[in-house]
Design an enzyme around this catalytic site. Sequence first.
Site, PDB file in Angstrom:
ATOM      1  CB  SER A 237      -0.907  -0.013   1.236  1.00 41.65           C
ATOM      2  OG  SER A 237      -1.769   1.108   1.269  1.00 41.65           O
ATOM      3  CB  CYS A 238       1.905   3.787  -1.702  1.00 40.92           C
ATOM      4  SG  CYS A 238       1.003   3.754  -3.267  1.00 40.92           S
ATOM      5  N   GLY A 239       0.175   5.840  -0.997  1.00 37.42           N
ATOM      6  CA  GLY A 239      -0.823   6.894  -0.953  1.00 37.42           C
ATOM      7  C   GLY A 239      -1.984   6.656  -1.896  1.00 37.42           C
ATOM      8  N   GLY A 241      -1.578   4.043  -4.700  1.00 34.22           N
ATOM      9  CA  GLY A 241      -1.385   2.831  -5.485  1.00 34.22           C
ATOM     10  C   GLY A 241      -0.276   2.880  -6.509  1.00 34.22           C
ATOM     11  CD1 TRP A 266      -3.614   7.575   4.113  1.00 37.33           C
ATOM     12  CD2 TRP A 266      -3.896   5.559   5.038  1.00 37.33           C
ATOM     13  NE1 TRP A 266      -4.076   7.771   5.404  1.00 37.33           N
ATOM     14  CE2 TRP A 266      -4.259   6.537   5.980  1.00 37.33           C
ATOM     15  CE3 TRP A 266      -3.995   4.212   5.385  1.00 37.33           C
ATOM     16  CZ2 TRP A 266      -4.703   6.219   7.264  1.00 37.33           C
ATOM     17  CZ3 TRP A 266      -4.442   3.886   6.653  1.00 37.33           C
ATOM     18  CH2 TRP A 266      -4.790   4.881   7.578  1.00 37.33           C
TER      19      TRP A 266
END
Length: 281
Positions: A237-239, A241, A266
Amino acid sequence: MTQNPFLISTSDLAEVLGRPGLSIVDASWYLPAQNRFARAEYDAGHIPGAVFFDQDAVVDPASSLPHTLPSPDIFAKAVGEMGISNTDTIVVYDGMGLFSGPRIWWMFRTFGAKDVRLLDGGMPAWIASGHPVESAAPAVSPKAFEPTFDRSAVADLAEMRRIVSEKSRQIVDVRPAERFAGQAAEPRPGVRAGHMPGAANLPFPLLGEDGKLKSPEALSRAMQEAGIDPQAPSVTSCGSGVTAAILNLAFETVGNRDAKLFDGSWTEWGSASDTPVETGA
């Protein structure tokens, strides 16, 4: 070819420029704070024969989230019009070396392309090696891209709720440590600060060096130092994708074939009103 089967060196790519069945994709994309403009940079100079992949355009039109994975048909139509077939050797690069390119590497693989490489070091390495660039867009003939969607590569919000609740996979968030800990505000309005319960943090810059992916041994060390099992079933996961895919590339590089990507990342989790959020390291 370079030792990593998911990468190609600038010298190896230079040797095969213009060969039939080779498709080169400029997958550059930048955050607003970076004050760089991907399409303008492509128009000013790109690897000969490269087409531009707009990560804000090839998306699910029904989603309010950024960069949401499109349907197989939408993806196939878009890349087919770029002159790319699922049977091509596809080389992806970006303007930072190791930033947005892995997302498109991951997308092509998720939709069934079998031979997809990331240019090691990206455009900076290409220019530093003295290889040619061109400003004219290439003439392309549309091809048929026949998609085969790997549903297991993607986690949606419902699945992430189950993973968090059941602790069925290790969750690895590649955002900066301050955002993961909830000590820095999220750049998108309405998104809470913090992280998913049980998640580990491995900021994506720790996966690369000088715009290139680290060696398998160094990647394994970085994962272990962050409390991550390099071989365990995982979800990234990140901000929004994009940079999460760098970790998917890293997992593949160390031999882990069971890593999903949380497409909404996120932005989706932190925007929901009923998802649990933790703060602190």
